[in-house]
Design a protein around this motif. Structure first.
Motif, PDB file in Angstrom:
ATOM      1  N   GLY A 236       3.988 -15.685  -7.549  1.00  0.00           N
ATOM      2  CA  GLY A 236       4.053 -16.749  -6.563  1.00  0.00           C
ATOM      3  C   GLY A 236       3.500 -16.354  -5.205  1.00  0.00           C
ATOM      4  O   GLY A 236       3.403 -15.167  -4.869  1.00  0.00           O
ATOM      5  N   HIS A 237       3.130 -17.340  -4.421  1.00  0.00           N
ATOM      6  CA  HIS A 237       2.478 -17.097  -3.132  1.00  0.00           C
ATOM      7  C   HIS A 237       3.370 -16.374  -2.133  1.00  0.00           C
ATOM      8  O   HIS A 237       2.882 -15.722  -1.208  1.00  0.00           O
ATOM      9  N   GLU A 238       4.671 -16.463  -2.303  1.00  0.00           N
ATOM     10  CA  GLU A 238       5.567 -15.775  -1.371  1.00  0.00           C
ATOM     11  C   GLU A 238       5.473 -14.257  -1.494  1.00  0.00           C
ATOM     12  O   GLU A 238       5.945 -13.532  -0.618  1.00  0.00           O
ATOM     13  N   THR A 239       4.829 -13.757  -2.563  1.00  0.00           N
ATOM     14  CA  THR A 239       4.673 -12.303  -2.742  1.00  0.00           C
ATOM     15  C   THR A 239       3.316 -11.802  -2.253  1.00  0.00           C
ATOM     16  O   THR A 239       3.023 -10.610  -2.366  1.00  0.00           O
ATOM     17  N   ARG A 240       2.502 -12.684  -1.706  1.00  0.00           N
ATOM     18  CA  ARG A 240       1.109 -12.368  -1.358  1.00  0.00           C
ATOM     19  C   ARG A 240       0.977 -11.129  -0.479  1.00  0.00           C
ATOM     20  O   ARG A 240       0.044 -10.333  -0.648  1.00  0.00           O
ATOM     21  N   PHE A 241       1.872 -10.914   0.437  1.00  0.00           N
ATOM     22  CA  PHE A 241       1.732  -9.809   1.383  1.00  0.00           C
ATOM     23  C   PHE A 241       2.688  -8.648   1.098  1.00  0.00           C
ATOM     24  O   PHE A 241       2.920  -7.806   1.963  1.00  0.00           O
ATOM     25  N   MET A 242       3.216  -8.603  -0.117  1.00  0.00           N
ATOM     26  CA  MET A 242       4.041  -7.461  -0.489  1.00  0.00           C
ATOM     27  C   MET A 242       3.168  -6.234  -0.731  1.00  0.00           C
ATOM     28  O   MET A 242       2.040  -6.338  -1.223  1.00  0.00           O
ATOM     29  N   HIS A 243       3.698  -5.073  -0.384  1.00  0.00           N
ATOM     30  CA  HIS A 243       3.022  -3.795  -0.601  1.00  0.00           C
ATOM     31  C   HIS A 243       2.707  -3.644  -2.085  1.00  0.00           C
ATOM     32  O   HIS A 243       3.501  -4.022  -2.947  1.00  0.00           O
ATOM     33  N   ALA A 244       1.529  -3.068  -2.398  1.00  0.00           N
ATOM     34  CA  ALA A 244       1.119  -2.914  -3.791  1.00  0.00           C
ATOM     35  C   ALA A 244       0.316  -1.624  -3.972  1.00  0.00           C
ATOM     36  O   ALA A 244      -0.172  -1.028  -2.999  1.00  0.00           O
ATOM     37  N   CYS A 245       0.175  -1.194  -5.229  1.00  0.00           N
ATOM     38  CA  CYS A 245      -0.511   0.074  -5.519  1.00  0.00           C
ATOM     39  C   CYS A 245      -1.970   0.062  -5.086  1.00  0.00           C
ATOM     40  O   CYS A 245      -2.502   1.091  -4.645  1.00  0.00           O
ATOM     41  N   ARG A 246      -2.632  -1.068  -5.224  1.00  0.00           N
ATOM     42  CA  ARG A 246      -4.049  -1.130  -4.839  1.00  0.00           C
ATOM     43  C   ARG A 246      -4.213  -0.770  -3.370  1.00  0.00           C
ATOM     44  O   ARG A 246      -5.147  -0.058  -2.989  1.00  0.00           O
ATOM     45  N   GLU A 247      -3.303  -1.216  -2.536  1.00  0.00           N
ATOM     46  CA  GLU A 247      -3.384  -0.902  -1.107  1.00  0.00           C
ATOM     47  C   GLU A 247      -3.126   0.592  -0.875  1.00  0.00           C
ATOM     48  O   GLU A 247      -3.768   1.218  -0.028  1.00  0.00           O
ATOM     49  N   ASN A 248      -2.187   1.175  -1.613  1.00  0.00           N
ATOM     50  CA  ASN A 248      -1.981   2.626  -1.519  1.00  0.00           C
ATOM     51  C   ASN A 248      -3.246   3.388  -1.897  1.00  0.00           C
ATOM     52  O   ASN A 248      -3.638   4.351  -1.233  1.00  0.00           O
ATOM     53  N   PHE A 249      -3.882   2.968  -2.995  1.00  0.00           N
ATOM     54  CA  PHE A 249      -5.096   3.646  -3.439  1.00  0.00           C
ATOM     55  C   PHE A 249      -6.210   3.528  -2.399  1.00  0.00           C
ATOM     56  O   PHE A 249      -6.916   4.500  -2.106  1.00  0.00           O
ATOM     57  N   LEU A 250      -6.372   2.351  -1.822  1.00  0.00           N
ATOM     58  CA  LEU A 250      -7.425   2.179  -0.817  1.00  0.00           C
ATOM     59  C   LEU A 250      -7.167   3.047   0.412  1.00  0.00           C
ATOM     60  O   LEU A 250      -8.099   3.591   1.010  1.00  0.00           O
ATOM     61  N   THR A 251      -5.904   3.198   0.782  1.00  0.00           N
ATOM     62  CA  THR A 251      -5.559   4.071   1.905  1.00  0.00           C
ATOM     63  C   THR A 251      -5.999   5.498   1.634  1.00  0.00           C
ATOM     64  O   THR A 251      -6.632   6.160   2.471  1.00  0.00           O
ATOM     65  N   GLU A 252      -5.695   6.013   0.433  1.00  0.00           N
ATOM     66  CA  GLU A 252      -6.057   7.384   0.095  1.00  0.00           C
ATOM     67  C   GLU A 252      -7.551   7.532  -0.143  1.00  0.00           C
ATOM     68  O   GLU A 252      -8.152   8.538   0.255  1.00  0.00           O
ATOM     69  N   LEU A 253      -8.182   6.557  -0.785  1.00  0.00           N
ATOM     70  CA  LEU A 253      -9.632   6.629  -1.011  1.00  0.00           C
ATOM     71  C   LEU A 253     -10.378   6.760   0.310  1.00  0.00           C
ATOM     72  O   LEU A 253     -11.364   7.506   0.406  1.00  0.00           O
ATOM     73  N   GLY A 254      -9.913   6.048   1.346  1.00  0.00           N
ATOM     74  CA  GLY A 254     -10.565   6.106   2.646  1.00  0.00           C
ATOM     75  C   GLY A 254     -10.585   7.500   3.244  1.00  0.00           C
ATOM     76  O   GLY A 254     -11.477   7.839   4.019  1.00  0.00           O
ATOM     77  N   ARG A 255      -9.611   8.327   2.888  1.00  0.00           N
ATOM     78  CA  ARG A 255      -9.565   9.697   3.397  1.00  0.00           C
ATOM     79  C   ARG A 255     -10.719  10.541   2.855  1.00  0.00           C
ATOM     80  O   ARG A 255     -11.053  11.578   3.428  1.00  0.00           O
ATOM     81  N   TYR A 256     -11.328  10.088   1.757  1.00  0.00           N
ATOM     82  CA  TYR A 256     -12.403  10.857   1.113  1.00  0.00           C
ATOM     83  C   TYR A 256     -13.738  10.119   1.164  1.00  0.00           C
ATOM     84  O   TYR A 256     -14.663  10.445   0.410  1.00  0.00           O
TER      85      TYR A 256
END
Length: 205
Positions: free
Chosen positions: A110-130
Motif C-alpha cells: 500500500g501507498h502508506e509504506t512508500r517511504f519506509m526504509h528498504a534494502c535497496r536504499e541500503n545497497f545504494l548507500t553502500e554502492l555509492g562508497r565505491y
C-alpha cells in the motif's frame, strides 16, 4: 584462526567489506528470524558480480534445489566461483525473492509504506562508497530468509527459521566486495516484523 574484524551491524543498517581470497565471513543472526540481504562483486573488476541465475543453473545441473545451503558455490555473471557456503545452521537461504524496495513495498503493502526504509536504499548507500550506483544493482542472496516456492511457482515469504545465534559462513574464492543490508522490512514476516542486529566476523586461517 585470526580475526580481522568483528562488529555488530545495527537493525536496518547497511555494511560492506572487501574479502581477500581464502578469507571467511560469518554472519550471525543474534536474536533469530533476521533476514540479511547480500550483494557480491569482484573487488578488482566490479563489472563481474554475483549471478543468481548462473548459481541456480549450476545447482540444478548437479541435482540441487532453488535454495543455497552448505556447499553451495556463489557464481558470478562470468561463471566463476566468488564464494562458497562452508557452514550453516539455518539449512537453506533464498536467492530468488530479491531485495525489498520503496517501490515494491508500495505495490505489495500500500501507498502508506512508500517511504519506509528498504534494502535497496541500503545497497545504494553502500554502492555509492565505491563509485557504483543504480545500474550496478544485481540479484542478491537473502540469508536466513524463508521463501517457500509453491507448486504453482509462486514465492511466499514465511517466518524465518533461524534460531538465536544461528549463522552462515562463507569462504571467498576470489577477492570480493560484499555489501550487506540488515533488512529493515516490517510488512512481512521475514524479520518476524521486528528487525534486529546481526554480527559479522571476518577471519582467516
Amino acid at each position: 584462526m585470526n580475526i580481522i574484524s568483528d562488529m555488530v551491524v545495527p537493525a536496518r543498517a547497511p555494511y560492506s567489506v572487501t574479502l581477500k581470497a581464502g578469507q571467511l565471513m560469518r554472519i550471525i543472526d543474534l536474536e533469530s528470524q533476521q533476514a540479511v540481504d547480500a550483494l557480491f562483486y569482484n573487488a578488482a573488476d566490479t563489472s563481474e558480480r554475483y549471478s543468481a541465475q548462473d548459481t541456480l543453473a549450476a545447482q540444478a545441473a548437479r541435482g540441487g534445489t532453488f535454495y543455497l545451503e552448505t556447499g553451495a558455490v556463489l557464481l558470478s555473471n562470468e561463471g566463476r566461483a566468488m564464494a562458497t557456503i562452508i557452514a550453516d545452521t539455518c539449512g537453506f537461504h533464498d536467492t530468488c525473492a530479491g531485495a525489498c524496495s520503496c517501490e515494491s513495498n508500495t505495490v505489495r503493502f500500500g501507498h502508506e509504506t512508500r517511504f519506509m526504509h528498504a534494502c535497496r536504499e541500503n545497497f545504494l548507500t553502500e554502492l555509492g562508497r565505491y563509485g557504483l550506483g543504480k545500474r550496478d544493482l544485481v540479484s542478491n542472496v537473502n540469508f536466513f530468509m524463508n521463501v517457500p516456492i509453491r507448486p504453482g511457482g509462486e514465492l511466499t515469504v514465511d517466518d524465518g527459521v533461524s534460531a538465536p545465534g544461528g549463522f552462515v559462513e562463507l569462504r571467498a574464492e576470489m577477492d570480493i566486495l560484499v555489501l550487506i543490508s540488515n533488512c529493515p522490512q516490517v510488512n512481512n514476516p521475514c524479520n518476524g516484523f521486528r528487525p534486529t542486529p546481526i554480527r559479522i566476523i571476518v577471519s582467516e586461517t
